[in-house]
Design a protein around this motif. Structure first.
Motif, PDB file in Angstrom:
ATOM      1  N   VAL A 163      53.848  37.584  53.712  1.00 58.31           N
ATOM      2  CA  VAL A 163      53.970  38.140  52.357  1.00 58.31           C
ATOM      3  C   VAL A 163      53.060  39.345  52.135  1.00 58.31           C
ATOM      4  CG1 VAL A 163      54.651  35.908  51.414  1.00 58.31           C
ATOM      5  CG2 VAL A 163      52.245  36.599  51.326  1.00 58.31           C
ATOM      6  N   TRP A 164      52.262  39.687  53.159  1.00 57.34           N
ATOM      7  CA  TRP A 164      51.300  40.783  53.000  1.00 57.34           C
ATOM      8  C   TRP A 164      51.968  42.105  52.587  1.00 57.34           C
ATOM      9  CZ3 TRP A 164      46.875  40.650  57.204  1.00 57.34           C
ATOM     10  CH2 TRP A 164      46.110  39.490  56.983  1.00 57.34           C
ATOM     11  N   ALA A 165      53.100  42.409  53.248  1.00 63.67           N
ATOM     12  CA  ALA A 165      53.755  43.698  53.017  1.00 63.67           C
ATOM     13  C   ALA A 165      54.383  43.776  51.627  1.00 63.67           C
ATOM     14  CB  ALA A 165      54.807  43.942  54.085  1.00 63.67           C
ATOM     15  N   SER A 166      54.760  42.607  51.076  1.00 63.02           N
ATOM     16  CA  SER A 166      55.480  42.623  49.801  1.00 63.02           C
ATOM     17  C   SER A 166      54.574  42.325  48.597  1.00 63.02           C
ATOM     18  CB  SER A 166      56.626  41.616  49.847  1.00 63.02           C
ATOM     19  OG  SER A 166      56.103  40.331  50.116  1.00 63.02           O
ATOM     20  N   THR A 167      53.293  42.036  48.873  1.00 64.90           N
ATOM     21  CA  THR A 167      52.392  41.696  47.770  1.00 64.90           C
ATOM     22  C   THR A 167      51.466  42.868  47.444  1.00 64.90           C
ATOM     23  OG1 THR A 167      52.387  39.447  48.636  1.00 64.90           O
ATOM     24  CG2 THR A 167      50.729  39.961  46.963  1.00 64.90           C
ATOM     25  N   PRO A 168      51.526  43.371  46.213  1.00 61.39           N
ATOM     26  CA  PRO A 168      50.601  44.443  45.862  1.00 61.39           C
ATOM     27  C   PRO A 168      49.187  43.907  45.600  1.00 61.39           C
ATOM     28  CG  PRO A 168      51.992  43.917  43.992  1.00 61.39           C
ATOM     29  CD  PRO A 168      52.453  43.035  45.121  1.00 61.39           C
ATOM     30  N   VAL A 169      48.203  44.740  45.872  1.00 60.40           N
ATOM     31  CA  VAL A 169      46.796  44.381  45.660  1.00 60.40           C
ATOM     32  C   VAL A 169      46.572  43.925  44.222  1.00 60.40           C
ATOM     33  CG1 VAL A 169      44.512  45.434  45.406  1.00 60.40           C
ATOM     34  CG2 VAL A 169      45.788  45.745  47.529  1.00 60.40           C
ATOM     35  N   ALA A 170      47.288  44.577  43.273  1.00 58.63           N
ATOM     36  CA  ALA A 170      47.097  44.263  41.854  1.00 58.63           C
ATOM     37  C   ALA A 170      47.361  42.797  41.524  1.00 58.63           C
ATOM     38  CB  ALA A 170      48.004  45.155  41.003  1.00 58.63           C
ATOM     39  N   SER A 171      48.217  42.139  42.332  1.00 56.03           N
ATOM     40  CA  SER A 171      48.557  40.757  41.991  1.00 56.03           C
ATOM     41  C   SER A 171      47.549  39.736  42.523  1.00 56.03           C
ATOM     42  CB  SER A 171      49.959  40.424  42.498  1.00 56.03           C
ATOM     43  OG  SER A 171      49.950  40.406  43.905  1.00 56.03           O
ATOM     44  N   VAL A 172      46.633  40.161  43.393  1.00 51.80           N
ATOM     45  CA  VAL A 172      45.635  39.199  43.895  1.00 51.80           C
ATOM     46  C   VAL A 172      44.209  39.555  43.485  1.00 51.80           C
ATOM     47  CG1 VAL A 172      46.981  38.502  45.913  1.00 51.80           C
ATOM     48  CG2 VAL A 172      45.385  40.408  46.104  1.00 51.80           C
ATOM     49  N   MET A 173      44.038  40.760  42.888  1.00 54.41           N
ATOM     50  CA  MET A 173      42.669  41.196  42.588  1.00 54.41           C
ATOM     51  C   MET A 173      42.078  40.398  41.421  1.00 54.41           C
ATOM     52  SD  MET A 173      43.467  44.788  40.707  1.00 54.41           S
ATOM     53  CE  MET A 173      44.137  44.854  39.047  1.00 54.41           C
ATOM     54  N   ARG A 174      40.756  40.370  41.389  1.00 53.49           N
ATOM     55  CA  ARG A 174      40.056  39.764  40.251  1.00 53.49           C
ATOM     56  C   ARG A 174      39.963  40.803  39.140  1.00 53.49           C
ATOM     57  NH1 ARG A 174      34.504  37.117  41.896  1.00 53.49           N
ATOM     58  NH2 ARG A 174      34.405  37.068  39.628  1.00 53.49           N
ATOM     59  N   THR A 175      40.099  40.330  37.890  1.00 50.33           N
ATOM     60  CA  THR A 175      40.088  41.296  36.791  1.00 50.33           C
ATOM     61  C   THR A 175      39.012  40.993  35.745  1.00 50.33           C
ATOM     62  OG1 THR A 175      41.804  39.984  35.726  1.00 50.33           O
ATOM     63  CG2 THR A 175      42.538  41.899  36.990  1.00 50.33           C
ATOM     64  N   ASP A 176      38.155  39.998  36.028  1.00 47.70           N
ATOM     65  CA  ASP A 176      37.057  39.726  35.083  1.00 47.70           C
ATOM     66  C   ASP A 176      35.980  40.796  35.271  1.00 47.70           C
ATOM     67  OD1 ASP A 176      36.887  38.612  37.605  1.00 47.70           O
ATOM     68  OD2 ASP A 176      35.648  36.924  36.989  1.00 47.70           O
ATOM     69  N   LEU A 177      36.263  41.962  34.677  1.00 49.82           N
ATOM     70  CA  LEU A 177      35.472  43.163  34.966  1.00 49.82           C
ATOM     71  C   LEU A 177      33.977  43.019  34.673  1.00 49.82           C
ATOM     72  CD1 LEU A 177      37.860  46.018  33.771  1.00 49.82           C
ATOM     73  CD2 LEU A 177      37.633  45.007  36.029  1.00 49.82           C
ATOM     74  N   ASP A 178      33.626  42.285  33.620  1.00 48.99           N
ATOM     75  CA  ASP A 178      32.193  42.175  33.290  1.00 48.99           C
ATOM     76  C   ASP A 178      31.442  41.391  34.363  1.00 48.99           C
ATOM     77  OD1 ASP A 178      33.763  40.051  32.413  1.00 48.99           O
ATOM     78  OD2 ASP A 178      32.201  39.349  31.039  1.00 48.99           O
ATOM     79  N   LYS A 179      32.171  40.547  35.108  1.00 48.14           N
ATOM     80  CA  LYS A 179      31.505  39.755  36.157  1.00 48.14           C
ATOM     81  C   LYS A 179      31.433  40.509  37.468  1.00 48.14           C
ATOM     82  CE  LYS A 179      31.635  34.971  34.873  1.00 48.14           C
ATOM     83  NZ  LYS A 179      32.475  33.802  34.794  1.00 48.14           N
ATOM     84  N   ILE A 180      32.415  41.350  37.730  1.00 48.15           N
ATOM     85  CA  ILE A 180      32.511  41.980  39.048  1.00 48.15           C
ATOM     86  C   ILE A 180      31.989  43.411  39.080  1.00 48.15           C
ATOM     87  CG2 ILE A 180      34.414  40.575  39.931  1.00 48.15           C
ATOM     88  CD1 ILE A 180      36.238  42.972  39.004  1.00 48.15           C
ATOM     89  N   SER A 181      31.442  43.869  37.951  1.00 42.30           N
ATOM     90  CA  SER A 181      30.883  45.221  37.965  1.00 42.30           C
ATOM     91  C   SER A 181      29.506  45.222  37.316  1.00 42.30           C
ATOM     92  CB  SER A 181      31.806  46.179  37.220  1.00 42.30           C
ATOM     93  OG  SER A 181      31.801  45.864  35.844  1.00 42.30           O
ATOM     94  N   VAL A 182      28.746  46.268  37.578  1.00 38.71           N
ATOM     95  CA  VAL A 182      27.415  46.401  36.986  1.00 38.71           C
ATOM     96  C   VAL A 182      27.264  47.808  36.421  1.00 38.71           C
ATOM     97  CG1 VAL A 182      26.388  44.686  38.523  1.00 38.71           C
ATOM     98  CG2 VAL A 182      26.385  47.078  39.200  1.00 38.71           C
ATOM     99  N   GLY A 183      26.251  47.991  35.592  1.00 34.86           N
ATOM    100  CA  GLY A 183      25.982  49.313  35.023  1.00 34.86           C
ATOM    101  C   GLY A 183      24.830  49.967  35.754  1.00 34.86           C
ATOM    102  N   PRO A 184      24.737  51.300  35.734  1.00 33.49           N
ATOM    103  CA  PRO A 184      23.668  51.995  36.459  1.00 33.49           C
ATOM    104  C   PRO A 184      22.271  51.668  35.922  1.00 33.49           C
ATOM    105  CG  PRO A 184      24.993  53.542  35.162  1.00 33.49           C
ATOM    106  CD  PRO A 184      25.692  52.235  35.098  1.00 33.49           C
ATOM    107  N   ASP A 185      22.190  51.208  34.665  1.00 35.43           N
ATOM    108  CA  ASP A 185      20.875  50.903  34.092  1.00 35.43           C
ATOM    109  C   ASP A 185      20.561  49.414  34.075  1.00 35.43           C
ATOM    110  OD1 ASP A 185      20.027  53.570  33.568  1.00 35.43           O
ATOM    111  OD2 ASP A 185      21.492  53.636  31.934  1.00 35.43           O
ATOM    112  N   ASP A 186      21.399  48.615  34.738  1.00 37.79           N
ATOM    113  CA  ASP A 186      21.106  47.182  34.841  1.00 37.79           C
ATOM    114  C   ASP A 186      19.876  46.969  35.730  1.00 37.79           C
ATOM    115  OD1 ASP A 186      23.362  46.873  33.392  1.00 37.79           O
ATOM    116  OD2 ASP A 186      24.509  45.770  34.899  1.00 37.79           O
ATOM    117  N   GLU A 187      19.144  45.883  35.438  1.00 40.48           N
ATOM    118  CA  GLU A 187      17.975  45.534  36.253  1.00 40.48           C
ATOM    119  C   GLU A 187      18.443  45.152  37.660  1.00 40.48           C
ATOM    120  OE1 GLU A 187      14.721  45.364  35.722  1.00 40.48           O
ATOM    121  OE2 GLU A 187      14.738  46.011  33.616  1.00 40.48           O
TER     122      GLU A 187
END
Ligand SMILES: [Zn+2]
Length: 375
Positions: free
Chosen positions: A306-330
């Motif tokens: 199913v790799w060829a028929s599955t787009p990245v968008a359908s398996v990615m995580r989207t809880d953005l506040d958990k998976i990203s940080v800000g430049p001024d974070d400790e």
């Protein structure tokens, strides 16, 4: 091994997880109650009664451990220290705090809250036991209450052993911290004691095994190993915290970041990115805007066809506040985050756009350099 945790439920918004090892322990405890403890202390009861008593007692013991941890969490929360999660291990639980307490007094209050709950439960179950017996109860209820009173008392006493990260170790640390004003030194002493307590547990466990107390001895050995490992990890965390204090994400982030778009297939991601860059995680963007994060770990379980028929968008995580940080974070907080996450690298986002990436390895490297500068 023993890394996998499963979330059971949430209380006050805090996820309560069990380590997979806990299921083995739960089965072991239930079994020993059903086939050893209750039959030998209360002979001549029906086998079915032992089963009901054993499972009820094991479940209530589990509830008691959860209450012990929630008591820590409640006090921590009222003092402004957020709890990330509660994990139940072999013999008890760990309330993972988002950061260290601000003062030794707060630390002491949080630490004492757990054993205080265990002792309160001990008294409550003793009262219930005497009430049921006083009312002429002859069934399996009174023995279960009596057992729960005893184990809650043991839980309270065990947790007061002064080895970090046990509650008693936290109290010891708070006392040294208060006396010296030095958290790092206090943690060092408390974790050294924790290490010694761990060794004592392992050695007495082996002795117990040789004397024929096999299960009890094995139990002691496991607790000892756990304590030693946990005390070393705790000290490491405090050292990290001290070394990174005052530094922000922008001090350690990289600007050259490998990005992918959500419309490419998993097959393309593997062929064109994973094989080329060998990174464990890729930020997914729309233009420069972060829309998700895809981890190699998340693809592993998917069938190849199913790799060829599955787009990245359908398996990615989207809880953005958990998976990203800000430049001024400790930086210290971000380091903890990368340790807890599947991704060793997190996108740095400013105004919704990806401006860089901060990796666990880079933070470790930065820490090494900083410690040379500071010595
Ligand atoms: Zn505790």
């Amino acid at each position: 091994m023993l890394k996998a945790n499963i979330t059971l439920f949430r209380v006050f918004g805090i996820p309560v997880e069990v380590n997979v090892s806990w299921f083995i322990i739960f089965a072991l405890v239930s079994w020993s109650l059903v086939s050893l403890y209750f039959p030998s202390n209360y002979p001549d009861m029906a086998v079915a009664s032992y089963w009901i008593m054993g499972i009820a007692a094991a479940l209530m013991l589990f509830a008691s451990v959860v209450l012990h941890e929630l008591s820590h969490s409640y006090v921590a929360k009222t003092h402004g220290v957020p709890i990330t999660r509660i994990t139940l291990f072999l013999f008890g639980g760990v309330s993972q705090m988002e950061r260290e307490s601000d003062s030794p007094d707060t630390e002491a209050k949080i630490a004492i809250a757990g054993p205080a709950m265990s002792f309160a439960l001990m008294f409550a179950f003793f009262l219930a036991y005497y009430a049921v017996r006083g009312a002429g109860g002859t069934g399996g209820v009174a023995p279960v209450f009596r057992y729960l009173a005893i184990v809650n008392g043991m839980l309270g006493v065990f947790n007061l052993i002064p080895g970090f990260p046990l509650d008693g170790g936290r109290l010891l640390r708070a006392a040294i911290w208060k006396a010296t004003g030095n958290l790092r030194k206090a943690t060092y002493v408390a974790t050294r004691v924790g290490n010694v307590v761990g060794i004592v547990f392992v050695l007495s466990g082996f002795l117990a095994v040789f004397w024929g107390y096999f299960i009890f001895g094995l139990w002691m050995v496991m607790i000892g190993f756990f304590l030693r490992q946990a005390s070393a990890a705790s000290y490491f965390h405090v050292v990290v915290e001290a070394a990174l204090k005052g530094y922000k994400v922008r001090d350690a982030m990289r600007k050259d970041v490998v990005l992918v778009t959500g419309d490419i297939s998993i097959q393309d991601l593997v062929d064109e990115y994973v094989f080329k860059h060998h990174l464990d995680c890729y930020p997914v963007v729309d233009g420069r805007e972060l829309v998700g994060l895809v981890a190699v770990e998340d693809i592993k379980g998917m069938p190849r066809r199913v790799w060829a028929s599955t787009p990245v968008a359908s398996v990615m995580r989207t809880d953005l506040d958990k998976i990203s940080v800000g430049p001024d974070d400790e930086l210290a907080g971000v380091f903890r985050k990368t340790v807890g996450e599947r991704c060793g690298r997190l996108p740095v986002v400013e105004g919704g756009e990806v401006v860089g990436v901060v990796a666990r390895n880079d933070i470790v490297e930065a820490m090494r350099t900083l410690s040379h500068v500071r010595e």
